[in-house]
Design a protein around this motif. Structure first.
Motif, PDB file in Angstrom:
ATOM      1  N   GLU A   6      19.072  -1.272  10.486  1.00  0.00           N
ATOM      2  CA  GLU A   6      18.567  -0.999  11.826  1.00  0.00           C
ATOM      3  C   GLU A   6      17.462   0.039  11.753  1.00  0.00           C
ATOM      4  N   LEU A   7      16.311  -0.307  12.298  1.00  0.00           N
ATOM      5  CA  LEU A   7      15.222   0.651  12.436  1.00  0.00           C
ATOM      6  C   LEU A   7      15.116   0.955  13.928  1.00  0.00           C
ATOM      7  N   HIS A   8      15.768   2.032  14.343  1.00  0.00           N
ATOM      8  CA  HIS A   8      15.816   2.387  15.757  1.00  0.00           C
ATOM      9  C   HIS A   8      14.533   3.109  16.159  1.00  0.00           C
ATOM     10  N   PHE A   9      14.035   2.798  17.361  1.00  0.00           N
ATOM     11  CA  PHE A   9      12.781   3.410  17.820  1.00  0.00           C
ATOM     12  C   PHE A   9      12.884   4.928  17.946  1.00  0.00           C
ATOM     13  N   SER A  10      14.077   5.457  18.153  1.00  0.00           N
ATOM     14  CA  SER A  10      14.222   6.912  18.247  1.00  0.00           C
ATOM     15  C   SER A  10      13.901   7.584  16.909  1.00  0.00           C
ATOM     16  N   ASN A  11      14.026   6.824  15.814  1.00  0.00           N
ATOM     17  CA  ASN A  11      13.726   7.353  14.475  1.00  0.00           C
ATOM     18  C   ASN A  11      12.360   6.898  13.959  1.00  0.00           C
ATOM     19  N   VAL A  49       5.688   0.710   8.840  1.00  0.00           N
ATOM     20  CA  VAL A  49       6.470   1.422   9.850  1.00  0.00           C
ATOM     21  C   VAL A  49       6.775   2.794   9.260  1.00  0.00           C
ATOM     22  N   VAL A  50       6.331   3.846   9.947  1.00  0.00           N
ATOM     23  CA  VAL A  50       6.562   5.213   9.491  1.00  0.00           C
ATOM     24  C   VAL A  50       7.722   5.787  10.301  1.00  0.00           C
ATOM     25  N   MET A  51       8.773   6.181   9.579  1.00  0.00           N
ATOM     26  CA  MET A  51       9.951   6.724  10.241  1.00  0.00           C
ATOM     27  C   MET A  51       9.781   8.231  10.455  1.00  0.00           C
ATOM     28  N   ALA A  52      10.601   8.804  11.342  1.00  0.00           N
ATOM     29  CA  ALA A  52      10.489  10.221  11.696  1.00  0.00           C
ATOM     30  C   ALA A  52      10.653  11.139  10.489  1.00  0.00           C
ATOM     31  N   GLU A  53      11.512  10.747   9.539  1.00  0.00           N
ATOM     32  CA  GLU A  53      11.739  11.603   8.366  1.00  0.00           C
ATOM     33  C   GLU A  53      10.653  11.429   7.311  1.00  0.00           C
TER      34      GLU A  53
END
Length: 148
Positions: free
Chosen positions: A70-75, A93-97
């Protein structure tokens, strides 16, 4: 994400670059929802809809669910379109971390645009909820507390 009753906005195949040394392109069945992106191995059975899941008595084994990513939009931070080359569009896709996940798909499929649009809509909904919450708190604090 599907367990919470989110409807699928777009479904289809995407290719994800593996993290390993060879960085091979692996096909993933993808379901884009209003909350994020589900990546499912192509041989994996689809996640059950909300109604069917409630009717099942025994819980499914935990191992197959671990295969669904799961790649959640919040992350999620951004979706960067890297290049259009041949029949493919490559995007990250660049994640928050800070983790970057590379994808490719046929140009006419428009996955990068669909993911970006859903992510922006999600972030806008979150911002509106945050503003409403702040206003409610301010109104509550500003309201007179009755006779003392």
């Amino acid at each position: 994400m599907l367990e919470s009753g989110c409807k699928a906005v777009k479904e289809g195949m995407l290719e994800k670059r593996s993290d390993g040394l060879l960085q091979l392109w692996k096909k993933k069945r993808c379901i884009l929802t209003e909350e994020g992106l589900l990546l499912i191995p192509p041989k994996h059975p689809p996640p059950p809809p909300q109604q069917q899941q409630q009717q099942q008595q025994p819980a499914p084994p935990a191992e197959p669910a671990a295969k669904i990513k799961e790649l959640h939009f919040s992350n999620m931070k951004t979706v960067d379109c890297v290049e259009r080359k041949g029949k493919y569009v490559y995007f990250t896709v660049v994640m928050a971390e800070g983790k970057e996940i590379d994808f490719r798909c046929a140009q006419e499929q428009g996955w990068n645009a669909a993911i970006t649009l859903q992510m922006v809509q999600y972030k806008n909904r979150q911002a509106i909820l945050a503003v409403r919450s702040t206003r409610q708190k301010q109104q509550h604090l500003a309201a007179p507390h009755g006779p003392r």
